[in-house]
Design an enzyme around this catalytic site. Structure first.
Site, PDB file in Angstrom:
ATOM      1  N   ASP A 106      24.412  13.770  98.468  1.00 61.37           N
ATOM      2  CA  ASP A 106      24.717  12.351  98.534  1.00 61.37           C
ATOM      3  C   ASP A 106      26.131  12.013  98.987  1.00 61.37           C
ATOM      4  OD1 ASP A 106      25.816  13.414  96.232  1.00 61.37           O
ATOM      5  OD2 ASP A 106      25.498  11.614  95.032  1.00 61.37           O
ATOM      6  N   GLU A 107      26.904  12.987  99.447  1.00 61.95           N
ATOM      7  CA  GLU A 107      28.232  12.644  99.954  1.00 61.95           C
ATOM      8  C   GLU A 107      28.686  13.647 101.007  1.00 61.95           C
ATOM      9  OE1 GLU A 107      31.713  13.036  97.442  1.00 61.95           O
ATOM     10  OE2 GLU A 107      30.547  14.139  95.947  1.00 61.95           O
TER      11      GLU A 107
END
Length: 359
Positions: A106-107
Site C-alpha cells: 500500500d505504499e
C-alpha cells in the site's frame, strides 16, 4: 550542467486493507472495521479510520481492540484481493516513471525527476496519480512531494487521509525542526526512547546534537540521523531493491508444551517458507529459528551454509538442527518462526556452486 533537484513522491494508501473491505462490502461503510481475527491470540492487521477514533491500531491484540471499541467488526484478511488492487495501483505509477520503490502493498516511493509524462510539476503528477487511483479502485491515497525520500514520507503523513502535502526545496530543515523524533521514518520506538533519554526530543534537538555524540550512541546510523535533522537524505529510489529475507511465523492460540507439537508446527512453517521460495525462484544460505515463550522471552538461532539451501528437506533439517538443542522446552512456547536470508537467484546459486569446485 548542474544536477537537477530530485522530485520524489511518496504514495500511501489510506487504511488500505480495511478500505478494500469497506469498498467490497457496502454494509461495512462508516463502521469501525478491523482486518484480523477476534481470537485470544489474534492481532489487528489493519484498522479503518472509524476504528482508529477509538484507539484501535494495527498490531494491537484483538481482545484489547474489542475492549476499546465494542462495536468493532472483525473481517478476516484477503491478501489475494489486496495484492490485486496493489497491482492496479502500481500500473498507474508505471505510467509516470520506471523508478518505483515499493515499501509494501500500500505504499511506494516514485522518483519523477525525469517523468515519462510531462506535467507542470511534481505536485500535478501526484494529484493525477491520486485521482487515477480513486477512479480505478474507488480508494483514496495520500501523497507527499519533496526533494528526498525522508521528507516525502513525512509529507504524505501530514495530510492523511486523502490529502497531499509538499515540502519544497529549502524548507525541509524548518519542517523537521518541531517534529518529535518518534515520528521520523527510520527512528523506531526503542531508538526514540534512547534519544529522549539523551535530551533529544525534536528534530531541532537532533540537529544541534553533535555528530560525534550521535556516533557514540547510535553507531553507523548516526550519519543518517544527523542528515535527516537537516532535511538531508541522499538515498536513491531503488526500483529493484533485492529482497533480504523470506520467513513465516505463527502465534499459537494456546501455548505449546509438547515437543512433538512444536516439531510439527516447525514443519508447517518450513513448508510455507519453501513455497514462498519456489514462487519467487529464490533460495538462501542462512536459516534462522525464532522462538518466543509465554513470558515473552525470546531465543533466536541461526546457521549459515556455504551453498544455498537446495530443497524443502534441507531447510527442514537445518531448522530442526536449530530447534533440537533448545529442547526440552522448559517454558511453554507462544510463537515460532522460521526464516531464510542471504537470498540468491538460481543463476547465482549455480555460479556459487561452480566457484566452490575450483581448486
Amino acid at each position: 550542467m548542474p544536477t537537477p533537484i530530485r522530485r520524489i513522491i511518496h504514495i500511501d494508501m489510506d487504511a488500505f486493507y480495511a478500505s478494500v473491505e469497506q469498498r467490497d462490502n457496502p454494509a461495512l461503510k462508516g463502521r469501525p472495521v478491523a482486518v484480523g481475527h477476534c481470537q485470544e491470540r489474534g492481532v489487528v492487521a489493519a484498522a479503518s479510520y472509524e476504528a482508529r477514533k477509538f484507539g484501535v491500531r494495527s498490531a494491537m491484540p484483538s481482545l484489547i481492540a474489542r475492549r476499546k471499541c465494542p462495536e468493532l467488526v472483525f473481517v478476516p484478511p484477503r491478501f489475494e484481493a489486496y495484492r490485486a488492487v496493489s497491482a492496479q495501483i502500481h500500473a498507474i505509477f508505471a505510467r509516470y516513471t520506471p523508478l518505483i520503490q515499493p515499501l509494501s502493498l500500500d505504499e511506494a516511493y516514485l522518483d519523477i525527476t525525469h517523468p515519462l509524462l510531462r506535467r507542470a510539476s511534481a505536485t500535478a503528477i501526484a494529484e493525477e496519480i491520486r485521482a487515477s487511483i480513486f477512479e480505478q479502485t474507488g480508494l483514496t491515497a495520500s501523497a507527499g512531494v519533496s526533494y528526498n525520500k525522508f521528507l516525502a514520507k513525512l509529507a504524505s503523513d501530514h495530510r492523511k487521509p486523502d490529502g497531499l502535502f509538499v515540502i519544497p526545496p529549502g524548507r525541509g530543515e524548518a519542517f523537521v525542526a518541531p517534529l518529535p523524533v518518534g515520528a521520523f521514518h527510520g527512528v523506531g520506538p526503542a531508538t526514540a526512547r534512547r534519544m529522549n533519554a539523551l535530551g533529544i526530543h525534536t528534530g531541532a534537538d537532533l540537529r544541534t546534537c553533535g555528530l560525534d555524540i550521535l556516533k557514540h550512541h547510535f553507531g553507523k546510523a548516526a550519519t543518517f540521523y544527523h542528515g535527516i535533522a537537516q532535511g538531508v537524505d541522499n538515498r536513491p529510489v531503488e526500483p529493484n531493491r533485492p529482497r533480504k529475507s523470506l520467513g513465516k511465523e505463527t502465534t499459537f492460540l494456546q501455548d505449546l508444551h509438547a515437543e512433538v507439537e512444536l516439531m510439527q508446527a516447525m514443519g508447517n512453517l518450513v513448508a510455507q517458507v519453501w513455497a514462498a521460495c519456489q514462487k519467487r525462484t529464490l533460495s538462501g544460505r542462512t536459516v534462522t529459528l525464532k522462538l518466543r515463550h509465554s513470558d515473552f522471552t525470546q531465543r533466536t538461532r541461526s546457521q549459515s551454509f556455504t551453498q544455498p539451501v537446495e530443497n524443502e528437506v534441507a531447510l527442514h533439517d537445518a531448522a530442526r538442527g536449530l530447534l533440537t538443542p533448545l529442547l526440552p522446552l522448559g517454558k511453554p512456547v507462544r510463537l515460532l518462526g522460521v526464516s531464510l536470508t542471504g537470498l540468491v537467484l538460481p543463476g547465482q546459486h549455480e555460479a556459487a556452486r561452480q566457484l566452490s569446485l575450483l581448486p
